[in-house]
Design a protein around this motif. Sequence first.
Motif, mmCIF file in Angstrom:
data_model
loop_
_atom_site.group_PDB
_atom_site.id
_atom_site.type_symbol
_atom_site.label_atom_id
_atom_site.label_comp_id
_atom_site.label_asym_id
_atom_site.label_seq_id
_atom_site.Cartn_x
_atom_site.Cartn_y
_atom_site.Cartn_z
ATOM 1 N N GLU A 1 0.854 -1.478 -0.307
ATOM 2 C CA GLU A 1 0.156 -0.295 -0.057
ATOM 3 C C GLU A 1 1.034 1.046 -0.541
ATOM 4 O O GLU A 1 2.089 1.429 0.739
ATOM 5 C CB GLU A 1 -0.949 0.180 1.070
ATOM 6 N N LYS B 1 -4.623 7.578 2.356
ATOM 7 C CA LYS B 1 -4.483 6.136 1.272
ATOM 8 C C LYS B 1 -4.550 6.939 0.215
ATOM 9 O O LYS B 1 -5.505 7.234 0.039
ATOM 10 C CB LYS B 1 -5.322 5.190 2.164
ATOM 11 N N VAL C 1 -2.627 0.813 -4.077
ATOM 12 C CA VAL C 1 -1.638 -0.174 -4.000
ATOM 13 C C VAL C 1 -0.554 -0.438 -5.447
ATOM 14 O O VAL C 1 -0.776 -0.077 -6.750
ATOM 15 C CB VAL C 1 -2.262 -1.561 -4.165
ATOM 16 N N LYS D 1 3.700 -1.634 3.378
ATOM 17 C CA LYS D 1 3.297 0.131 3.583
ATOM 18 C C LYS D 1 4.414 1.138 3.301
ATOM 19 O O LYS D 1 4.999 0.202 3.610
ATOM 20 C CB LYS D 1 2.561 0.468 4.142
#
Length: 175
Positions: free
Chosen positions: A109, A117, A120, A160
């Motif tokens: 991510e 966010k 991906v 991440k």
Amino acid sequence: MRKEDCFYLGKIVRKHSFRGEVVAKLDTDEPALYNNLESVFVMLNNNLVPFFIEKSLLRKGNQLRLKFEDVEDEAAADAIMGAALYLPIAFLPKLSGKKFYFHEIIQFEIEDVNYGKIGVITGVNDTTAQPLFEIDANGKEVFIPMIDNFIKEVDRQNRKIIVETPEGLIDLYLD
């Protein structure tokens, strides 16, 4: 061995002697790590073929002189000229901190400290002047330059990457 399970080490670029020795140009920042290999995979006719190394010698920075078993003359060396060399991914040294291998971060991510966010990581485009993260943001494609100052954290445990991009960059793609 499958190509997907390996990384590109370099390419055989020239012959060194009439005894079958060749010189490979290594595609690495740390060529000394690969000076004492026992074997490599050589790409021949779209197949990875193991070649065992009798001796090797690092020359001129990233050039590795190799003497393979069963490559005894110029004709045998000619047969592998220009071939790509591969090693299993397990041979890559572990990286820490904000350093990473491109293949390692696929499906991580990516999050921006200000935007939140993003999506991906689906790939890395390294054909441009500056490598780019290729990101799937709910079906929209986003590109973020892989600039050291943008990358704030690489969290391998949670898969991440946290970045801080200039204001408005992500909005160009998602608004």
